[in-house]
Write an enzyme that holds these catalytic residues in place. Sequence first.
Site, mmCIF file in Angstrom:
data_model
loop_
_atom_site.group_PDB
_atom_site.id
_atom_site.type_symbol
_atom_site.label_atom_id
_atom_site.label_comp_id
_atom_site.label_asym_id
_atom_site.label_seq_id
_atom_site.Cartn_x
_atom_site.Cartn_y
_atom_site.Cartn_z
ATOM 1 N N ARG A 42 -2.937 1.201 -4.779
ATOM 2 C CA ARG A 42 -2.345 -0.109 -5.060
ATOM 3 C C ARG A 42 -3.167 -0.804 -6.136
ATOM 4 N NH1 ARG A 42 -2.443 -3.643 0.091
ATOM 5 N NH2 ARG A 42 -1.042 -1.951 0.746
ATOM 6 N N HIS A 45 -6.889 -0.087 -0.767
ATOM 7 C CA HIS A 45 -5.878 0.724 -1.466
ATOM 8 C C HIS A 45 -6.212 0.866 -2.947
ATOM 9 C CE1 HIS A 45 -2.570 1.285 1.503
ATOM 10 N NE2 HIS A 45 -3.053 0.168 2.043
ATOM 11 N N ASP A 87 -0.738 3.970 3.522
ATOM 12 C CA ASP A 87 0.027 3.498 4.672
ATOM 13 C C ASP A 87 1.079 4.555 4.956
ATOM 14 O OD1 ASP A 87 -1.409 1.099 4.650
ATOM 15 O OD2 ASP A 87 0.030 0.113 3.335
ATOM 16 N N GLU A 134 -3.899 -2.181 11.991
ATOM 17 C CA GLU A 134 -2.640 -1.677 11.427
ATOM 18 C C GLU A 134 -2.477 -0.202 11.781
ATOM 19 O OE1 GLU A 134 -2.949 -2.423 7.232
ATOM 20 O OE2 GLU A 134 -2.717 -4.594 7.449
ATOM 21 N N HIS A 185 -2.337 2.296 8.660
ATOM 22 C CA HIS A 185 -3.324 2.201 7.571
ATOM 23 C C HIS A 185 -4.491 3.172 7.798
ATOM 24 C CE1 HIS A 185 -5.688 -0.493 4.667
ATOM 25 N NE2 HIS A 185 -6.611 0.329 5.151
#
Length: 272
Positions: free
Chosen positions: A109, A154, A161, A243, A246
């Site tokens: 990301r 990320h 994810d 999460e 994740h």
Amino acid sequence: MTRLSGAVRGVVTVLVALLTVTAASTTARADADPVTPLAPGDFVALRTVDPTILQEMRYFTPHNFVGARVDGYRQPICILTRPAAEALHQAQKNLLGQGYTLKVYDCYRPQRAVNHFVRWAEDLNDETTKAEFYPNVDKTRLFEDGYIAEKSGHSRGSTMDLTIVKLPATPTRPYVPGEPLVPCYAPRQQRFPDNSVDMGTGFDCFDTLAHTTDPRVQGLQRANRTLLKSTLEDLGFVNLAEEWWHYTFKPEPYPDTYFDFPVSARSLAQGY
């Protein structure tokens, strides 16, 4: 004297014109999309390492908590450091033998995407996605509760994810902007359809029910989370406890570097 003044005025006029053209050219260059920066050579498209892993890159679509395509996602592809991609390939081999496949929602990301998340979180008037992604959380608490941060693992390239899909996989239908939103923790048959096995909540659910080992999640939902967790942890992945989706591959090649090249095949030195 008059002729000299006229000549001077002519020179000034030419200079002003030249300066105007130069300024316009500079502005045009500033407004244009900059040259795409390249990722380091050990970043790869996941599909070149394992084409069988499903990819549903949510931030390339409007079906995410921002409600729009996120900055920096120019193509719906998963990019990772090669060690992370190869470890994920091994996890996929283990799951295929059990009748499952991995599916990634997000991988590398860029920092510009994280910046987009921050701007969205700071805009307290924008709650268009609240009903699905954070129905029980006041938007003023997104930073304090850890759902949004100014940096993301990320961006280092080894975090993803993901979820598990039972084979044979049926495609997830496209999201239709404006359709009614259902809480991400609603029963599976009520929330937005996803071909993933039932994990108890949808992806990117800002709720404590998304904590991987939340004691309220039991039965098949707990078994599905455990299958994902045990499969990945055996290969060196570390889960973020808040999460269930994740995971980060350790050791990271770039533990302290946050990259900003776009999610695009053009960013990769080795192509796609």
